[in-house]
Design a protein around this motif. Structure first.
Motif, PDB file in Angstrom:
ATOM      1  N   VAL A  36       0.882  -1.160   0.000  1.00 14.50           N
ATOM      2  CA  VAL A  36       0.000   0.000   0.000  1.00 14.50           C
ATOM      3  C   VAL A  36       0.920   1.210   0.000  1.00 14.50           C
ATOM      4  O   VAL A  36       1.761   1.357   0.882  1.00 14.50           O
ATOM      5  CB  VAL A  36      -0.916   0.025   1.250  1.00 14.50           C
ATOM      6  CG1 VAL A  36      -1.778   1.280   1.242  1.00 14.50           C
ATOM      7  CG2 VAL A  36      -1.773  -1.227   1.316  1.00 14.50           C
ATOM      8  N   VAL A  44      -2.640   0.724  -4.038  1.00 14.36           N
ATOM      9  CA  VAL A  44      -2.307  -0.602  -3.523  1.00 14.36           C
ATOM     10  C   VAL A  44      -1.704  -1.339  -4.712  1.00 14.36           C
ATOM     11  O   VAL A  44      -2.366  -1.547  -5.727  1.00 14.36           O
ATOM     12  CB  VAL A  44      -3.541  -1.339  -2.971  1.00 14.36           C
ATOM     13  CG1 VAL A  44      -3.142  -2.682  -2.396  1.00 14.36           C
ATOM     14  CG2 VAL A  44      -4.235  -0.480  -1.915  1.00 14.36           C
ATOM     15  N   TRP A  61      -6.869  -9.567  -2.175  1.00 17.67           N
ATOM     16  CA  TRP A  61      -6.736  -8.466  -1.228  1.00 17.67           C
ATOM     17  C   TRP A  61      -8.017  -7.641  -1.195  1.00 17.67           C
ATOM     18  O   TRP A  61      -8.495  -7.260  -0.123  1.00 17.67           O
ATOM     19  CB  TRP A  61      -5.555  -7.559  -1.584  1.00 17.67           C
ATOM     20  CG  TRP A  61      -5.513  -6.373  -0.677  1.00 17.67           C
ATOM     21  CD1 TRP A  61      -4.942  -6.324   0.559  1.00 17.67           C
ATOM     22  CD2 TRP A  61      -6.109  -5.095  -0.902  1.00 17.67           C
ATOM     23  NE1 TRP A  61      -5.148  -5.087   1.122  1.00 17.67           N
ATOM     24  CE2 TRP A  61      -5.865  -4.316   0.248  1.00 17.67           C
ATOM     25  CE3 TRP A  61      -6.836  -4.539  -1.949  1.00 17.67           C
ATOM     26  CZ2 TRP A  61      -6.313  -3.002   0.364  1.00 17.67           C
ATOM     27  CZ3 TRP A  61      -7.286  -3.235  -1.829  1.00 17.67           C
ATOM     28  CH2 TRP A  61      -7.017  -2.478  -0.694  1.00 17.67           C
TER      29      TRP A  61
END
Length: 115
Positions: A36, A44, A61
């Motif tokens: 990130v 990200v 994710w």
């Protein structure tokens, strides 16, 4: 239709954030090549020589982050680039995310309503 300006308050919401300005419970990408990044838009990043693998990690994710947040993460844009430098993963996939989501603001707002 505009809302009633008399209902606007100057209350602040206290957030618990890490040194990088993220909520401590936010799922982090699992591969060491992924991260990130800093503001703006909190990219990200998922990096890999295999684009389907990077996309799969990205999707995983995103599912984890949405489950944690309790609502869809506000993804502003998806950026795909490549890196031809020797020794670097070729594909660089970035989700540009709303900073407030990654800081856990929706969680804090819901917790405040429950109080």
């Amino acid at each position: 239709m505009l809302g009633d300006a008399r209902r606007v308050t100057e209350e602040t919401i206290q957030l618990e954030l890490t040194e990088s300005g993220l909520a401590p419970g936010l799922p982090v990408p699992t591969d060491p090549r992924d991260q990130v990044q800093d503001v703006p838009y909190r990219p990200v990043e998922f990096r890999d020589d295999d684009l389907p693998a990077a996309l799969e990690r990205c999707a995983g994710w995103l599912r984890d982050a949405q489950r944690w947040l309790g609502e869809p993460v506000d993804v502003i844009a998806i950026h795909l680039d490549y890196d031809e430098r020797e020794g670097s993963p070729y594909y660089d996939l970035k989700l540009l995310c709303n900073e407030e989501d990654l800081a856990g603001v929706p969680l804090a707002l819901r917790a405040r309503k429950d109080d």
